[in-house]
Design an enzyme around this catalytic site. Structure first.
Site, short mmCIF file in Angstrom:
data_model
loop_
_atom_site.label_atom_id
_atom_site.label_comp_id
_atom_site.label_asym_id
_atom_site.label_seq_id
_atom_site.Cartn_x
_atom_site.Cartn_y
_atom_site.Cartn_z
N SER A 209 21.32 5.42 -7.06
CA SER A 209 22.27 4.35 -6.76
C SER A 209 21.87 3.75 -5.42
O SER A 209 21.16 4.40 -4.65
CB SER A 209 23.71 4.88 -6.74
OG SER A 209 23.81 6.05 -5.96
N ASP B 82 36.25 4.44 10.45
CA ASP B 82 36.14 4.83 11.86
C ASP B 82 37.34 4.34 12.65
O ASP B 82 37.89 3.28 12.35
CB ASP B 82 34.88 4.19 12.49
CG ASP B 82 33.61 4.90 12.05
OD1 ASP B 82 33.69 6.08 11.67
OD2 ASP B 82 32.55 4.26 12.10
N PHE C 174 21.64 5.71 15.39
CA PHE C 174 22.71 5.73 14.39
C PHE C 174 23.02 7.18 13.99
O PHE C 174 24.19 7.57 13.87
CB PHE C 174 22.30 4.89 13.18
CG PHE C 174 23.44 4.62 12.25
CD1 PHE C 174 24.62 4.05 12.70
CD2 PHE C 174 23.34 4.95 10.89
CE1 PHE C 174 25.68 3.82 11.85
CE2 PHE C 174 24.39 4.72 10.02
CZ PHE C 174 25.57 4.15 10.51
N HIS D 69 21.25 8.70 -3.66
CA HIS D 69 21.93 7.46 -3.25
C HIS D 69 21.16 6.91 -2.04
O HIS D 69 21.07 7.56 -1.00
CB HIS D 69 23.38 7.77 -2.86
CG HIS D 69 24.18 6.57 -2.47
ND1 HIS D 69 24.70 5.68 -3.38
CD2 HIS D 69 24.56 6.09 -1.26
CE1 HIS D 69 25.37 4.72 -2.76
NE2 HIS D 69 25.29 4.95 -1.46
P1 FAD Z 1 37.36 11.82 5.93
O1 FAD Z 1 36.59 12.35 4.80
O2 FAD Z 1 38.81 11.65 5.76
O3 FAD Z 1 37.14 12.70 7.20
C1 FAD Z 1 35.83 13.09 7.58
C2 FAD Z 1 35.94 14.36 8.38
O4 FAD Z 1 36.51 14.09 9.66
C3 FAD Z 1 36.86 15.33 7.70
O5 FAD Z 1 36.10 16.17 6.92
C4 FAD Z 1 37.58 16.03 8.81
O6 FAD Z 1 36.94 17.22 9.09
C5 FAD Z 1 37.43 15.08 9.96
N1 FAD Z 1 38.67 14.39 10.26
C6 FAD Z 1 39.16 13.32 9.65
N2 FAD Z 1 40.30 12.93 10.19
C7 FAD Z 1 40.56 13.81 11.19
C8 FAD Z 1 41.58 13.97 12.12
N3 FAD Z 1 42.61 13.11 12.17
N4 FAD Z 1 41.49 15.00 12.98
C9 FAD Z 1 40.45 15.86 12.93
N5 FAD Z 1 39.45 15.76 12.07
C10 FAD Z 1 39.50 14.76 11.21
N6 FAD Z 1 32.79 3.31 7.09
C11 FAD Z 1 33.24 2.03 6.95
O7 FAD Z 1 33.93 1.53 7.85
N7 FAD Z 1 32.97 1.30 5.83
C12 FAD Z 1 32.24 1.80 4.81
O8 FAD Z 1 32.00 1.10 3.81
C13 FAD Z 1 31.75 3.14 4.90
N8 FAD Z 1 31.05 3.71 3.89
C14 FAD Z 1 30.65 5.02 4.00
C15 FAD Z 1 30.01 5.60 2.92
C16 FAD Z 1 29.59 6.93 2.97
C17 FAD Z 1 28.89 7.55 1.80
C18 FAD Z 1 29.82 7.69 4.16
C19 FAD Z 1 29.34 9.11 4.25
C20 FAD Z 1 30.50 7.12 5.23
C21 FAD Z 1 30.93 5.79 5.17
N9 FAD Z 1 31.63 5.19 6.21
C22 FAD Z 1 32.06 3.88 6.09
C23 FAD Z 1 31.87 5.92 7.47
C24 FAD Z 1 33.27 6.57 7.49
O9 FAD Z 1 34.27 5.60 7.40
C25 FAD Z 1 33.39 7.33 8.81
O10 FAD Z 1 32.52 8.43 8.86
C26 FAD Z 1 34.80 7.73 9.19
O11 FAD Z 1 34.80 8.16 10.55
C27 FAD Z 1 35.39 8.86 8.36
O12 FAD Z 1 35.79 8.39 7.12
P2 FAD Z 1 35.77 9.42 5.87
O13 FAD Z 1 36.39 8.82 4.72
O14 FAD Z 1 34.43 9.98 5.77
O15 FAD Z 1 36.78 10.49 6.49
#
Ligand code: FAD
Length: 308
Positions: A18, A112, A222, A272
């Site tokens: 993908s 983020d 990065f 991916h």
């Molecule tokens: P989650 O899976 O909810 O959290 C990630 C980890 O952070 C958790 O496992 C947990 O341990 C820790 N965590 C989360 N919240 C807390 C908290 N409140 N306190 C303590 N620990 C915590 N970003 C964008 O803006 N746009 C995108 O399109 C995008 N695409 C992405 C695609 C992929 C495949 C990946 C891997 C990342 C992508 N990101 C994107 C980045 C992502 O948004 C960031 O890494 C963000 O900081 C965490 O989002 P998440 O959904 O991974 O978080």
């Protein structure tokens, strides 16, 4: 007898791929994106995903890109969606918009913190309080496939890897169908993560995210932000090539080929690619693992975009 060029996964099935793209900001970037899509589409990826940013204009660009993918190609787009800066009602509206555009796959993310990863994340008061809440809301909204993130070397804001695994488990319990990892260079970190996830009862596919190193300095910066380690051997391979882009590209292709072939040999059957909207290195790696352009599906559903 001619040898089948298709590299097979350990299960004997062809390796699937993908591709991830980001929505373009300018007409020039738009042309570059559609050129990349045109080159990669005939490889028949399982899906292509389009990233999402906070703020109205980047949201609209994601929507416009996935809508065009649905309309003009036979590719299956996955639209990314984050919880940042949006109420649950606004997120619901974006999900409805994706559904209306014909999108059936969403990559659900927290996003983020607006101040960057060095600042704490605060969920919007009227928004989804966790990524698993977003996953559950998307699943309730319709018949969507949902992918989520995973961090083999731990998310930079996570205190421990186990904390990350527990977060992934909550997303799986909320309905996630697949995880896609942050990019990494150390395959053993990914394989260890698979073991720990399996021990925690996580059974969804955890697809490795692969980044071809188009620019070592940029990728290393990065990586530092996202928590991916940059091994010394990788830095050494690009050492002294700062002003030699042609050799850098050859080295990048070799490094990426080595990584993906090792992963396939260890049982991985889906890769991916973070394409950065550029096709050539990714296309070369896909060719190397045996993927070949498939003929267009037909006039009504061309595999390649009708126009750039
Ligand atoms: P989650 O899976 O909810 O959290 C990630 C980890 O952070 C958790 O496992 C947990 O341990 C820790 N965590 C989360 N919240 C807390 C908290 N409140 N306190 C303590 N620990 C915590 N970003 C964008 O803006 N746009 C995108 O399109 C995008 N695409 C992405 C695609 C992929 C495949 C990946 C891997 C990342 C992508 N990101 C994107 C980045 C992502 O948004 C960031 O890494 C963000 O900081 C965490 O989002 P998440 O959904 O991974 O978080």
């Amino acid at each position: 007898m001619a040898q089948d060029p298709q590299r097979l996964s350990r299960s004997g099935s062809p390796v699937s791929v993908s591709f991830e793209f980001f929505p373009p900001k300018t007409p020039e970037m738009e042309a570059q994106l559609w050129e990349a899509i045109g080159r990669l589409a005939p490889l028949a990826p399982e899906f292509v995903s389009v990233t999402y940013g906070a703020g109205g204009s980047t949201r609209e660009r994601t929507h416009a890109t996935v809508a065009r993918l649905v309309k003009e190609t036979s590719l299956k787009p996955a639209a990314h969606l984050t919880c940042v800066g949006a109420s649950s009602a606004e997120i619901d509206a974006v999900v409805k918009g994706y559904a209306a555009a014909g999108v059936r796959h969403i990559v659900a993310l927290r996003g983020d913190p607006p101040g960057g990863l060095d600042t704490p994340y605060v969920a919007p008061r009227d928004g989804h309080q966790s990524t698993e809440a977003l996953v559950a809301a998307i699943k309730r909204a319709g018949d969507f496939e949902v992918s989520v993130s995973a961090y083999p070397e731990k998310h930079p804001q996570s205190p421990t890897l186990l904390h990350d695994i527990e977060a992934l488990k909550r997303k799986v319990d909320a309905g996630a169908d697949r995880a896609i990892t942050q990019f990494f260079f150390d395959n053993s970190a990914y394989l260890r993560f698979l073991d720990v996830a399996a021990a925690a009862g996580i059974t969804i596919p955890i697809v490795p995210g692969i980044v071809p190193v188009l620019n070592f300095k940029q990728t290393a910066n990065f990586a530092r932000k996202t928590g991916a380690s940059v091994p010394n051997w990788l830095a050494e391979r690009f050492e002294g090539l700062e002003d030699d882009p042609a050799t850098r590209r050859l080295v990048a292709a070799a490094v990426c080929a080595e990584q993906v072939i090792d992963l396939i040999d260890r049982g991985v059957d889906h890769l991916h690619f973070y394409t950065m909207n550029r096709a050539d290195l990714v296309f070369a790696i896909c060719h190397l693992i045996g993927l070949r352009a498939k003929p267009a599906a037909g006039a009504e559903a061309p595999a390649q975009p009708r126009s750039a």
